[in-house]
Design a protein around this motif. Structure first.
Motif, PDB file in Angstrom:
ATOM      1  N   SER A 174       0.672  -1.165   0.037  1.00  0.00           N
ATOM      2  CA  SER A 174       0.124   0.398   0.415  1.00  0.00           C
ATOM      3  C   SER A 174       0.831   1.260   0.172  1.00  0.00           C
ATOM      4  O   SER A 174      -0.127   1.917  -0.318  1.00  0.00           O
ATOM      5  CB  SER A 174      -1.163  -0.111   1.156  1.00  0.00           C
ATOM      6  OG  SER A 174      -0.119  -0.356   1.956  1.00  0.00           O
ATOM      7  N   TYR A 175       2.264   0.859   0.863  1.00  0.00           N
ATOM      8  CA  TYR A 175       3.245   2.662   0.752  1.00  0.00           C
ATOM      9  C   TYR A 175       2.672   3.146  -0.691  1.00  0.00           C
ATOM     10  O   TYR A 175       2.374   4.233  -0.646  1.00  0.00           O
ATOM     11  CB  TYR A 175       4.327   2.352   1.321  1.00  0.00           C
ATOM     12  CG  TYR A 175       4.622   3.141   1.902  1.00  0.00           C
ATOM     13  CD1 TYR A 175       4.869   4.465   3.282  1.00  0.00           C
ATOM     14  CD2 TYR A 175       5.994   3.973   1.307  1.00  0.00           C
ATOM     15  CE1 TYR A 175       5.247   5.866   3.240  1.00  0.00           C
ATOM     16  CE2 TYR A 175       7.281   5.577   1.229  1.00  0.00           C
ATOM     17  CZ  TYR A 175       6.357   5.931   2.293  1.00  0.00           C
ATOM     18  OH  TYR A 175       7.226   7.260   1.953  1.00  0.00           O
ATOM     19  N   PHE A 176       3.105   2.191  -2.013  1.00  0.00           N
ATOM     20  CA  PHE A 176       3.537   2.967  -2.600  1.00  0.00           C
ATOM     21  C   PHE A 176       2.562   3.527  -3.467  1.00  0.00           C
ATOM     22  O   PHE A 176       2.823   3.845  -4.795  1.00  0.00           O
ATOM     23  CB  PHE A 176       4.859   1.673  -3.514  1.00  0.00           C
ATOM     24  CG  PHE A 176       3.571   1.113  -4.682  1.00  0.00           C
ATOM     25  CD1 PHE A 176       3.180   1.236  -5.779  1.00  0.00           C
ATOM     26  CD2 PHE A 176       2.952   0.088  -3.772  1.00  0.00           C
ATOM     27  CE1 PHE A 176       2.870  -0.223  -6.612  1.00  0.00           C
ATOM     28  CE2 PHE A 176       2.271  -0.561  -4.725  1.00  0.00           C
ATOM     29  CZ  PHE A 176       2.526  -0.604  -5.884  1.00  0.00           C
ATOM     30  N   ILE A 177       1.592   2.858  -2.850  1.00  0.00           N
ATOM     31  CA  ILE A 177      -0.002   3.636  -4.170  1.00  0.00           C
ATOM     32  C   ILE A 177      -0.237   4.719  -3.296  1.00  0.00           C
ATOM     33  O   ILE A 177      -0.559   5.942  -3.807  1.00  0.00           O
ATOM     34  CB  ILE A 177      -0.893   2.738  -3.913  1.00  0.00           C
ATOM     35  CG1 ILE A 177      -0.831   1.350  -4.286  1.00  0.00           C
ATOM     36  CG2 ILE A 177      -2.055   3.297  -3.919  1.00  0.00           C
ATOM     37  CD1 ILE A 177      -1.130   0.143  -4.522  1.00  0.00           C
ATOM     38  N   THR A 178      -0.690   5.216  -1.603  1.00  0.00           N
ATOM     39  CA  THR A 178      -0.946   5.615  -0.975  1.00  0.00           C
ATOM     40  C   THR A 178       0.193   7.047  -1.694  1.00  0.00           C
ATOM     41  O   THR A 178      -0.258   8.518  -0.968  1.00  0.00           O
ATOM     42  CB  THR A 178      -0.788   5.474   0.650  1.00  0.00           C
ATOM     43  OG1 THR A 178       0.837   4.986   0.966  1.00  0.00           O
ATOM     44  CG2 THR A 178      -2.101   5.008   0.619  1.00  0.00           C
ATOM     45  N   SER A 184       6.914   8.829  -6.579  1.00  0.00           N
ATOM     46  CA  SER A 184       7.002   9.621  -8.340  1.00  0.00           C
ATOM     47  C   SER A 184       8.172  10.665  -8.607  1.00  0.00           C
ATOM     48  O   SER A 184       8.932  10.875  -9.284  1.00  0.00           O
ATOM     49  CB  SER A 184       5.511   9.468  -9.215  1.00  0.00           C
ATOM     50  OG  SER A 184       4.965   8.168  -9.111  1.00  0.00           O
ATOM     51  N   TYR A 185       7.534  12.162  -7.997  1.00  0.00           N
ATOM     52  CA  TYR A 185       8.267  13.378  -8.017  1.00  0.00           C
ATOM     53  C   TYR A 185       9.616  12.983  -7.733  1.00  0.00           C
ATOM     54  O   TYR A 185      10.784  13.509  -8.670  1.00  0.00           O
ATOM     55  CB  TYR A 185       7.624  14.348  -7.267  1.00  0.00           C
ATOM     56  CG  TYR A 185       8.207  15.480  -7.392  1.00  0.00           C
ATOM     57  CD1 TYR A 185       8.837  16.484  -9.034  1.00  0.00           C
ATOM     58  CD2 TYR A 185       8.946  15.903  -6.533  1.00  0.00           C
ATOM     59  CE1 TYR A 185       9.644  17.115  -9.194  1.00  0.00           C
ATOM     60  CE2 TYR A 185       9.715  17.478  -7.069  1.00  0.00           C
ATOM     61  CZ  TYR A 185       9.457  17.653  -7.618  1.00  0.00           C
ATOM     62  OH  TYR A 185      10.201  18.737  -8.075  1.00  0.00           O
ATOM     63  N   VAL A 186      10.160  12.975  -6.178  1.00  0.00           N
ATOM     64  CA  VAL A 186      11.396  12.850  -5.885  1.00  0.00           C
ATOM     65  C   VAL A 186      11.922  11.424  -6.389  1.00  0.00           C
ATOM     66  O   VAL A 186      13.455  11.516  -6.553  1.00  0.00           O
ATOM     67  CB  VAL A 186      11.420  12.805  -4.025  1.00  0.00           C
ATOM     68  CG1 VAL A 186      10.554  13.697  -3.843  1.00  0.00           C
ATOM     69  CG2 VAL A 186      10.755  11.382  -3.474  1.00  0.00           C
ATOM     70  N   LEU A 187      11.555  10.705  -6.714  1.00  0.00           N
ATOM     71  CA  LEU A 187      12.236   9.226  -7.190  1.00  0.00           C
ATOM     72  C   LEU A 187      12.599  10.007  -8.463  1.00  0.00           C
ATOM     73  O   LEU A 187      12.891   8.476  -9.384  1.00  0.00           O
ATOM     74  CB  LEU A 187      11.938   7.977  -6.902  1.00  0.00           C
ATOM     75  CG  LEU A 187      11.654   7.562  -5.129  1.00  0.00           C
ATOM     76  CD1 LEU A 187      11.138   5.916  -5.192  1.00  0.00           C
ATOM     77  CD2 LEU A 187      13.089   7.395  -4.943  1.00  0.00           C
TER      78      LEU A 187
END
Length: 220
Positions: A174-178, A184-187
């Motif tokens: 869930s963390y990568f969704i929430t 997405s911006y910082v990575l």
């Protein structure tokens, strides 16, 4: 000649469809604005019905929210019912359980938003539900059964706890969704891309299996 078969009345069918539409739109409203920010007037406007009709099916805003949460947990239970667990290979069974769980999180991003608003209220609403605990029981049973099977076969570490394991699976899924927009911006990646989501499915199951099969850590 008389026939015993009764045809459902159109009014009954319409009532079911209307209730279902209210729940779908209410789910989006609660997910987008939280419990406190959600407005019955906004739900009414999107449903194109009268406010009285909403209160005909649901006694209050809280009652509507509880049913929205029940619907969300029910969708998770339906995904759990897709599990084809054999009991012969606990590693394969655990991988399938992890991947089905994470896939559900990917497919139902609104579920996380609903959980977030309910956590702000310290689960006060779902505690009033008579069915949510029962909906969660099959997943708890499946997870603990697979875990115990792996221990008995000498495949999984014996100190593994199903509660800790479920919390970890939920976090991995869930963390990568929430947090997908900020991450997405910082990575500088698109965590919503299909290939990235598939990679996440494999990564989550690999992480869980790597932990469970690390028998060397038992002594420590």
């Amino acid at each position: 000649m008389t026939h015993d078969t009764k045809t459902p009345k159109p009014r009954q069918r319409n009532a079911v469809a209307t209730r279902d539409r209210i729940l779908k739109i209410a789910s989006k409203e609660f997910a987008a604005h939280g419990y406190d920010g959600a407005r019955i007037d906004a739900i009414v406007a999107r449903c194109k019905i009268s406010k009285n009709l909403v209160y005909h099916y649901f006694d209050s805003k809280e009652a509507l929210f509880i049913e929205v949460m029940e619907r969300a947990y029910g969708a998770m239970r339906e995904r759990q019912n897709e599990l084809a667990l054999t009991g012969e290979d606990p590693v394969r069974d655990m991988r399938e359980l992890v991947e089905k769980t994470v896939q559900h999180f990917i497919d139902q991003p609104e579920f996380h938003q609903l959980l977030s608003t309910e956590n702000l209220h310290k689960a006060v609403h779902i505690r009033k539900s008579k069915v949510i605990s029962e909906m969660f029981n099959p997943l708890r049973t499946a997870l603990s059964t697979i875990l115990e099977s792996g221990k008995q076969k000498g495949v999984f570490r014996r100190d593994a706890d199903w509660v800790d394991l479920y919390v970890s699976i939920s976090g991995l899924g869930s963390y990568f969704i929430t947090n997908r927009y900020t991450l997405s911006y910082v990575l500088d990646v698109d965590l919503g891309a299909a290939d990235r989501q598939q990679s996440r499915l494999r990564h989550a199951s690999d992480m869980v299996i790597s932990y469970l099969c690390d028998r060397s850590a038992e002594a420590a």
